[in-house]
Design a protein around this motif. Sequence first.
Motif, PDB file in Angstrom:
ATOM      1  N   UNK A 116      33.307 -22.329 144.091  1.00  0.00           N
ATOM      2  CA  UNK A 116      32.042 -21.579 144.400  1.00  0.00           C
ATOM      3  C   UNK A 116      31.730 -20.406 143.503  1.00  0.00           C
ATOM      4  N   UNK A 117      30.649 -20.231 143.448  1.00  0.00           N
ATOM      5  CA  UNK A 117      30.035 -19.026 142.632  1.00  0.00           C
ATOM      6  C   UNK A 117      28.793 -18.365 143.311  1.00  0.00           C
ATOM      7  N   UNK A 118      28.819 -17.229 143.273  1.00  0.00           N
ATOM      8  CA  UNK A 118      27.735 -16.212 144.006  1.00  0.00           C
ATOM      9  C   UNK A 118      27.043 -15.478 142.861  1.00  0.00           C
ATOM     10  N   UNK A 119      25.755 -15.549 142.812  1.00  0.00           N
ATOM     11  CA  UNK A 119      25.089 -14.659 141.894  1.00  0.00           C
ATOM     12  C   UNK A 119      24.541 -13.689 142.800  1.00  0.00           C
ATOM     13  N   UNK A 120      24.699 -12.454 142.435  1.00  0.00           N
ATOM     14  CA  UNK A 120      24.275 -11.359 142.988  1.00  0.00           C
ATOM     15  C   UNK A 120      23.236 -10.672 142.210  1.00  0.00           C
ATOM     16  N   UNK A 121      22.074 -10.378 142.783  1.00  0.00           N
ATOM     17  CA  UNK A 121      20.860  -9.885 142.050  1.00  0.00           C
ATOM     18  C   UNK A 121      20.470  -8.511 142.638  1.00  0.00           C
ATOM     19  N   UNK A 122      20.600  -7.394 141.881  1.00  0.00           N
ATOM     20  CA  UNK A 122      20.209  -6.137 142.481  1.00  0.00           C
ATOM     21  C   UNK A 122      18.665  -5.740 142.183  1.00  0.00           C
ATOM     22  N   UNK A 123      17.983  -5.642 143.481  1.00  0.00           N
ATOM     23  CA  UNK A 123      16.596  -5.569 143.690  1.00  0.00           C
ATOM     24  C   UNK A 123      16.278  -4.079 143.869  1.00  0.00           C
ATOM     25  N   UNK A 124      17.037  -3.128 143.976  1.00  0.00           N
ATOM     26  CA  UNK A 124      16.810  -1.952 144.555  1.00  0.00           C
ATOM     27  C   UNK A 124      15.674  -1.395 143.695  1.00  0.00           C
ATOM     28  N   UNK A 125      14.584  -0.656 144.343  1.00  0.00           N
ATOM     29  CA  UNK A 125      13.749   0.122 143.511  1.00  0.00           C
ATOM     30  C   UNK A 125      13.987   1.177 142.741  1.00  0.00           C
ATOM     31  N   UNK A 126      15.228   1.683 143.273  1.00  0.00           N
ATOM     32  CA  UNK A 126      15.605   2.927 142.747  1.00  0.00           C
ATOM     33  C   UNK A 126      16.579   2.371 141.482  1.00  0.00           C
ATOM     34  N   UNK A 127      17.083   1.172 141.215  1.00  0.00           N
ATOM     35  CA  UNK A 127      17.884   0.787 139.976  1.00  0.00           C
ATOM     36  C   UNK A 127      16.973   0.321 139.012  1.00  0.00           C
TER      37      UNK A 127
ATOM     38  N   UNK B 190      35.172 -16.921 145.103  1.00  0.00           N
ATOM     39  CA  UNK B 190      35.159 -17.620 143.920  1.00  0.00           C
ATOM     40  C   UNK B 190      34.586 -16.733 142.847  1.00  0.00           C
ATOM     41  N   UNK B 191      33.696 -17.413 141.788  1.00  0.00           N
ATOM     42  CA  UNK B 191      33.224 -16.883 140.543  1.00  0.00           C
ATOM     43  C   UNK B 191      31.983 -15.786 141.389  1.00  0.00           C
ATOM     44  N   UNK B 192      32.071 -14.775 140.669  1.00  0.00           N
ATOM     45  CA  UNK B 192      31.002 -13.718 141.122  1.00  0.00           C
ATOM     46  C   UNK B 192      29.956 -13.336 139.843  1.00  0.00           C
ATOM     47  N   UNK B 193      28.966 -13.312 139.666  1.00  0.00           N
ATOM     48  CA  UNK B 193      28.153 -13.001 138.482  1.00  0.00           C
ATOM     49  C   UNK B 193      26.819 -12.062 139.312  1.00  0.00           C
ATOM     50  N   UNK B 194      26.891 -11.072 138.637  1.00  0.00           N
ATOM     51  CA  UNK B 194      26.220  -9.883 139.049  1.00  0.00           C
ATOM     52  C   UNK B 194      25.176  -9.415 137.942  1.00  0.00           C
ATOM     53  N   UNK B 195      23.960  -9.075 138.351  1.00  0.00           N
ATOM     54  CA  UNK B 195      22.799  -8.336 137.542  1.00  0.00           C
ATOM     55  C   UNK B 195      22.650  -7.207 138.317  1.00  0.00           C
ATOM     56  N   UNK B 196      23.008  -6.331 137.728  1.00  0.00           N
ATOM     57  CA  UNK B 196      22.667  -4.985 138.285  1.00  0.00           C
ATOM     58  C   UNK B 196      21.793  -3.927 137.587  1.00  0.00           C
ATOM     59  N   UNK B 197      21.383  -2.777 138.342  1.00  0.00           N
ATOM     60  CA  UNK B 197      20.555  -2.078 137.697  1.00  0.00           C
ATOM     61  C   UNK B 197      21.162  -0.767 137.693  1.00  0.00           C
ATOM     62  N   UNK B 198      20.679   0.770 137.512  1.00  0.00           N
ATOM     63  CA  UNK B 198      21.216   1.690 137.720  1.00  0.00           C
ATOM     64  C   UNK B 198      22.214   1.752 138.693  1.00  0.00           C
ATOM     65  N   UNK B 199      23.207   2.633 138.354  1.00  0.00           N
ATOM     66  CA  UNK B 199      24.291   2.754 139.369  1.00  0.00           C
ATOM     67  C   UNK B 199      24.818   4.075 139.356  1.00  0.00           C
ATOM     68  N   UNK B 200      24.820   4.639 140.328  1.00  0.00           N
ATOM     69  CA  UNK B 200      25.331   6.165 140.667  1.00  0.00           C
ATOM     70  C   UNK B 200      26.781   5.939 140.910  1.00  0.00           C
ATOM     71  N   UNK B 201      27.596   7.035 140.985  1.00  0.00           N
ATOM     72  CA  UNK B 201      28.864   7.016 141.201  1.00  0.00           C
ATOM     73  C   UNK B 201      29.576   6.366 142.576  1.00  0.00           C
ATOM     74  N   UNK B 202      28.632   6.582 143.638  1.00  0.00           N
ATOM     75  CA  UNK B 202      29.174   5.833 144.741  1.00  0.00           C
ATOM     76  C   UNK B 202      28.766   4.326 144.713  1.00  0.00           C
ATOM     77  N   UNK B 203      27.703   3.991 144.071  1.00  0.00           N
ATOM     78  CA  UNK B 203      27.282   2.389 144.216  1.00  0.00           C
ATOM     79  C   UNK B 203      28.183   1.851 143.214  1.00  0.00           C
ATOM     80  N   UNK B 204      28.782   2.475 142.041  1.00  0.00           N
ATOM     81  CA  UNK B 204      29.699   1.903 141.250  1.00  0.00           C
ATOM     82  C   UNK B 204      30.923   1.634 141.842  1.00  0.00           C
TER      83      UNK B 204
END
Length: 455
Positions: A253-264, A355-369
């Motif tokens: 299994x593989x999960x692709x996580x896409x960060x779509x937050x406007x703040x990111x 399983x495998x997790x592939x993430x595409x992330x925008x800006x992260x503050x300390x809490x979101x990190x």
Amino acid sequence: MAAGGRPAGPAEDGRGGVRTALAGLTTRGRSFLAAGVAAAICAYVLGQSDLLRVGLLLAVLPLVCAAVLFRTRYRVAGSRRLSPSRVPAGSEARVHLRMDNVSRLPTGLLMLQDRVPYVLGPRPRFVLDRVEAGGRREVSYRVRSDLRGRYPLGPLQLRLADPFGMCELTRSFSTYDTLTVIPRVEPLPPVRLTGEAKGYGDGRNRSLALAGEDDVIPRGYRHGDDLRRVHWRSTARYGELMVRREEQPQRARCTVLLDTRGAGFRGAGPDSAFEWAVSGAASALVHMLERGFSVRLLTDTGTSVPGEGSDGFAGASQESADAAGLMMDTLAVIDHSAEAGLSRAYDVLRGGNEGLLVAFLGDLDEAQAAVVAKMRQRSGSAVAFVLDSAAWALGPGGVLSGAGEARVRMLREAGWTALPVLPGASLTELWRQADHARTSAGPAPAAGTTTGGWA
């Protein structure tokens, strides 16, 4: 779709027909009409009968052309075909138009116009000469967009004109088609991934053995089933021949996580950080589906692609091409969300080992990190591509900010294979760097049993 010489809808009364016919007069027709009226008035004042005849001729000609054109009943059928109907951003698609004269009378001069959004280019116009009875004409044009999305094409408009150019009437077809512009997909290099075997896993066998004979879930006998698999106890219970259900293939299994937050993300357009992330997610999805993985697209809102399997993963119960098309259609229209954080995505991931997790992330503050760091505990292996808005705001040559370096370091300490993404970066090269970084550092410990990851 089809259009006749008169517009579809309720029958028009005389005043409505006259108003429609006069509204179709061209600049030439209006000029002739105005000149004729002026000549007739001057002839009446000056008592010139010859001038009156000229004025009547100038005034009557556009009116006769409008009346004849309005009463003409052409039966014209039109169709549109897209080739292809789904294209990557920056690529061209060809639109084929076909006009069929289904009446027994030949048509006059026809002007064809198709409505397209401004982003796809100028509005195409074609002039068709006389179409014989039962004849057809085919034309085509190209459309191209650098912005992903779903764009309607149509409705098709047909302009009827008289030979003198005095009057033009527009007839609109009722249907339209949709062109889907999907994100650019970048081919990724193959890397050795664990859990690629698509055979029958030992874990499944052991779970059946531990469950015991009474807990086997049988199914009805089908023609061709091996009689050695008949489950006699269930057969006696249900009164029909039952067989043991075959072992289910175990797929990685593989999960692709896409960060779509406007703040990111900051900025917009085809060269923005958000578009790079969407294109990267599309590339990873297609690559993992081609490798035989069961893939899921997850966003920060906690939602996945509509129409997936009950477990949220696509590719295990349907063809990979269909799954890829479904995900590409979703990514074609995805936009910024109003979410403040990634907690909803974490709630979905903490249900078990993904399983495998592939993430595409925008800006992260300390809490979101910190939230992203905890996601690592629910995956066999995790790779993160972190986009720093401060670096992207500087354009090509931008450097990672101090906050971005701190977040990348925090994810690496949590076991992620985290890579910063700078403007103009190639996902292909970053994909290789992620594999090299993981093999150099060695796999980080993870909770649970690894079912998919980098190796």
